[in-house]
Scaffold this motif. Structure first.
Motif, PDB file in Angstrom:
ATOM      1  N   LYS A  55       0.828  -1.207   0.000  1.00  0.00           N
ATOM      2  CA  LYS A  55       0.000   0.000   0.000  1.00  0.00           C
ATOM      3  C   LYS A  55       0.862   1.258   0.000  1.00  0.00           C
ATOM      4  O   LYS A  55       0.593   2.211  -0.724  1.00  0.00           O
ATOM      5  N   GLN A  56       1.905   1.249   0.817  1.00  0.00           N
ATOM      6  CA  GLN A  56       2.781   2.406   0.909  1.00  0.00           C
ATOM      7  C   GLN A  56       3.477   2.653  -0.430  1.00  0.00           C
ATOM      8  O   GLN A  56       3.548   3.800  -0.885  1.00  0.00           O
ATOM      9  N   ALA A  57       3.958   1.604  -1.063  1.00  0.00           N
ATOM     10  CA  ALA A  57       4.627   1.751  -2.354  1.00  0.00           C
ATOM     11  C   ALA A  57       3.660   2.258  -3.422  1.00  0.00           C
ATOM     12  O   ALA A  57       4.008   3.119  -4.241  1.00  0.00           O
ATOM     13  N   THR A  58       2.430   1.761  -3.395  1.00  0.00           N
ATOM     14  CA  THR A  58       1.425   2.203  -4.365  1.00  0.00           C
ATOM     15  C   THR A  58       1.079   3.683  -4.159  1.00  0.00           C
ATOM     16  O   THR A  58       0.979   4.441  -5.131  1.00  0.00           O
ATOM     17  N   GLU A  59       0.924   4.082  -2.905  1.00  0.00           N
ATOM     18  CA  GLU A  59       0.635   5.488  -2.615  1.00  0.00           C
ATOM     19  C   GLU A  59       1.762   6.395  -3.092  1.00  0.00           C
ATOM     20  O   GLU A  59       1.515   7.464  -3.663  1.00  0.00           O
ATOM     21  N   MET A  60       2.996   5.971  -2.863  1.00  0.00           N
ATOM     22  CA  MET A  60       4.140   6.767  -3.307  1.00  0.00           C
ATOM     23  C   MET A  60       4.158   6.890  -4.827  1.00  0.00           C
ATOM     24  O   MET A  60       4.404   7.981  -5.362  1.00  0.00           O
ATOM     25  N   ALA A  61       3.877   5.794  -5.521  1.00  0.00           N
ATOM     26  CA  ALA A  61       3.865   5.815  -6.986  1.00  0.00           C
ATOM     27  C   ALA A  61       2.744   6.705  -7.513  1.00  0.00           C
ATOM     28  O   ALA A  61       2.933   7.451  -8.489  1.00  0.00           O
ATOM     29  N   GLU A  62       1.579   6.654  -6.870  1.00  0.00           N
ATOM     30  CA  GLU A  62       0.457   7.500  -7.292  1.00  0.00           C
ATOM     31  C   GLU A  62       0.774   8.975  -7.099  1.00  0.00           C
ATOM     32  O   GLU A  62       0.451   9.807  -7.952  1.00  0.00           O
ATOM     33  N   LYS A  63       1.418   9.295  -5.974  1.00  0.00           N
ATOM     34  CA  LYS A  63       1.792  10.692  -5.732  1.00  0.00           C
ATOM     35  C   LYS A  63       2.812  11.170  -6.765  1.00  0.00           C
ATOM     36  O   LYS A  63       2.729  12.300  -7.249  1.00  0.00           O
ATOM     37  N   LEU A  64       3.771  10.321  -7.090  1.00  0.00           N
ATOM     38  CA  LEU A  64       4.777  10.678  -8.093  1.00  0.00           C
ATOM     39  C   LEU A  64       4.122  10.892  -9.451  1.00  0.00           C
ATOM     40  O   LEU A  64       4.417  11.863 -10.152  1.00  0.00           O
ATOM     41  N   ALA A  65       3.193  10.020  -9.812  1.00  0.00           N
ATOM     42  CA  ALA A  65       2.504  10.144 -11.097  1.00  0.00           C
ATOM     43  C   ALA A  65       1.624  11.389 -11.142  1.00  0.00           C
ATOM     44  O   ALA A  65       1.419  11.969 -12.221  1.00  0.00           O
ATOM     45  N   ALA A  66       1.121  11.823 -10.004  1.00  0.00           N
ATOM     46  CA  ALA A  66       0.275  13.012  -9.943  1.00  0.00           C
ATOM     47  C   ALA A  66       1.095  14.298  -9.948  1.00  0.00           C
ATOM     48  O   ALA A  66       0.536  15.386  -9.980  1.00  0.00           O
ATOM     49  N   GLY A  67       2.413  14.163  -9.899  1.00  0.00           N
ATOM     50  CA  GLY A  67       3.264  15.342  -9.972  1.00  0.00           C
ATOM     51  C   GLY A  67       3.677  15.904  -8.634  1.00  0.00           C
ATOM     52  O   GLY A  67       4.134  17.038  -8.550  1.00  0.00           O
ATOM     53  N   ASP A  68       3.535  15.151  -7.562  1.00  0.00           N
ATOM     54  CA  ASP A  68       3.939  15.606  -6.230  1.00  0.00           C
ATOM     55  C   ASP A  68       5.456  15.762  -6.204  1.00  0.00           C
ATOM     56  O   ASP A  68       6.203  14.808  -6.422  1.00  0.00           O
ATOM     57  N   SER A  69       5.911  16.976  -5.934  1.00  0.00           N
ATOM     58  CA  SER A  69       7.349  17.261  -5.976  1.00  0.00           C
ATOM     59  C   SER A  69       8.097  16.728  -4.757  1.00  0.00           C
ATOM     60  O   SER A  69       9.325  16.724  -4.744  1.00  0.00           O
ATOM     61  N   THR A  70       7.370  16.262  -3.728  1.00  0.00           N
ATOM     62  CA  THR A  70       8.039  15.722  -2.544  1.00  0.00           C
ATOM     63  C   THR A  70       8.459  14.261  -2.744  1.00  0.00           C
ATOM     64  O   THR A  70       9.212  13.734  -1.942  1.00  0.00           O
ATOM     65  N   GLN A  71       7.969  13.625  -3.801  1.00  0.00           N
ATOM     66  CA  GLN A  71       8.297  12.218  -4.050  1.00  0.00           C
ATOM     67  C   GLN A  71       9.541  12.120  -4.922  1.00  0.00           C
ATOM     68  O   GLN A  71       9.639  12.758  -5.968  1.00  0.00           O
ATOM     69  N   ASN A  72      10.481  11.332  -4.485  1.00  0.00           N
ATOM     70  CA  ASN A  72      11.722  11.113  -5.214  1.00  0.00           C
ATOM     71  C   ASN A  72      11.584   9.809  -6.002  1.00  0.00           C
ATOM     72  O   ASN A  72      11.170   8.785  -5.458  1.00  0.00           O
ATOM     73  N   LEU A  73      11.944   9.825  -7.269  1.00  0.00           N
ATOM     74  CA  LEU A  73      11.819   8.644  -8.118  1.00  0.00           C
ATOM     75  C   LEU A  73      12.595   7.456  -7.556  1.00  0.00           C
ATOM     76  O   LEU A  73      12.093   6.330  -7.547  1.00  0.00           O
ATOM     77  N   HIS A  74      13.769   7.723  -7.038  1.00  0.00           N
ATOM     78  CA  HIS A  74      14.593   6.630  -6.496  1.00  0.00           C
ATOM     79  C   HIS A  74      13.927   5.974  -5.286  1.00  0.00           C
ATOM     80  O   HIS A  74      13.932   4.747  -5.149  1.00  0.00           O
ATOM     81  N   GLU A  75      13.344   6.783  -4.422  1.00  0.00           N
ATOM     82  CA  GLU A  75      12.665   6.246  -3.245  1.00  0.00           C
ATOM     83  C   GLU A  75      11.429   5.441  -3.643  1.00  0.00           C
ATOM     84  O   GLU A  75      11.151   4.395  -3.054  1.00  0.00           O
ATOM     85  N   VAL A  76      10.707   5.935  -4.645  1.00  0.00           N
ATOM     86  CA  VAL A  76       9.516   5.219  -5.114  1.00  0.00           C
ATOM     87  C   VAL A  76       9.906   3.877  -5.713  1.00  0.00           C
ATOM     88  O   VAL A  76       9.283   2.847  -5.422  1.00  0.00           O
ATOM     89  N   MET A  77      10.943   3.863  -6.530  1.00  0.00           N
ATOM     90  CA  MET A  77      11.394   2.609  -7.148  1.00  0.00           C
ATOM     91  C   MET A  77      11.888   1.624  -6.086  1.00  0.00           C
ATOM     92  O   MET A  77      11.618   0.423  -6.172  1.00  0.00           O
ATOM     93  N   ALA A  78      12.592   2.135  -5.082  1.00  0.00           N
ATOM     94  CA  ALA A  78      13.065   1.262  -3.999  1.00  0.00           C
ATOM     95  C   ALA A  78      11.883   0.690  -3.224  1.00  0.00           C
ATOM     96  O   ALA A  78      11.880  -0.499  -2.867  1.00  0.00           O
ATOM     97  N   ALA A  79      10.877   1.509  -2.962  1.00  0.00           N
ATOM     98  CA  ALA A  79       9.689   1.029  -2.246  1.00  0.00           C
ATOM     99  C   ALA A  79       8.951  -0.021  -3.069  1.00  0.00           C
ATOM    100  O   ALA A  79       8.459  -1.021  -2.516  1.00  0.00           O
ATOM    101  N   MET A  80       8.846   0.191  -4.376  1.00  0.00           N
ATOM    102  CA  MET A  80       8.176  -0.783  -5.237  1.00  0.00           C
ATOM    103  C   MET A  80       8.934  -2.115  -5.255  1.00  0.00           C
ATOM    104  O   MET A  80       8.311  -3.183  -5.203  1.00  0.00           O
ATOM    105  N   GLN A  81      10.249  -2.069  -5.312  1.00  0.00           N
ATOM    106  CA  GLN A  81      11.044  -3.299  -5.290  1.00  0.00           C
ATOM    107  C   GLN A  81      10.936  -4.000  -3.943  1.00  0.00           C
ATOM    108  O   GLN A  81      10.848  -5.228  -3.883  1.00  0.00           O
ATOM    109  N   THR A  82      10.936  -3.232  -2.865  1.00  0.00           N
ATOM    110  CA  THR A  82      10.789  -3.818  -1.526  1.00  0.00           C
ATOM    111  C   THR A  82       9.448  -4.534  -1.407  1.00  0.00           C
ATOM    112  O   THR A  82       9.374  -5.654  -0.878  1.00  0.00           O
TER     113      THR A  82
END
Length: 109
Positions: A55-82
């Motif tokens: 859930k946390q990884a999905t939320e981070m990815a959704e925020k990144l896709a929505a253009g949230d500038s607080t989300q870092n691509l590297h952190e999102v990718m790491a969360a998705m892999q985790t």
């Protein structure tokens, strides 16, 4: 899935194997003295933890896709892999539990 939960499940399986062979495992004696471990609760907690990671990884990815500038691509990718690795680990544990169940059911009494 955390290592402590895995160790608890393995201890329970070892205790069950010892009881099936006619012995009493030290783990079972320790569990009886301390109030015991609830296998179902350990398994549920592990599944809930994997679910929360996903859930946390999905939320981070959704925020990144929505253009949230607080989300870092590297952190999102790491969360998705985790989350992916945690899910794969959970599937492997399930496969081992199914195999153990089948082995126990095929034993002659």
């Amino acid at each position: 899935m955390d290592m402590q939960g895995m160790e608890k499940m393995l201890d329970l399986m070892r205790g069950t194997a010892a009881q099936a062979s006619g012995g009493v495992s030290p783990v079972a004696e320790k569990n009886a003295a301390s109030g015991g471990l609830n296998f179902a609760q350990v398994l549920k907690n592990s599944i809930d933890q994997v679910n929360q990671t996903q859930k946390q990884a999905t939320e981070m990815a959704e925020k990144l896709a929505a253009g949230d500038s607080t989300q870092n691509l590297h952190e999102v990718m790491a969360a998705m892999q985790t989350a992916s690795i945690a899910f794969q680990e959970m599937v492997q544990v399930r496969n081992r539990l199914v195999t153990a169940y089948q082995d126990v059911m095929s034993m002659s009494v």
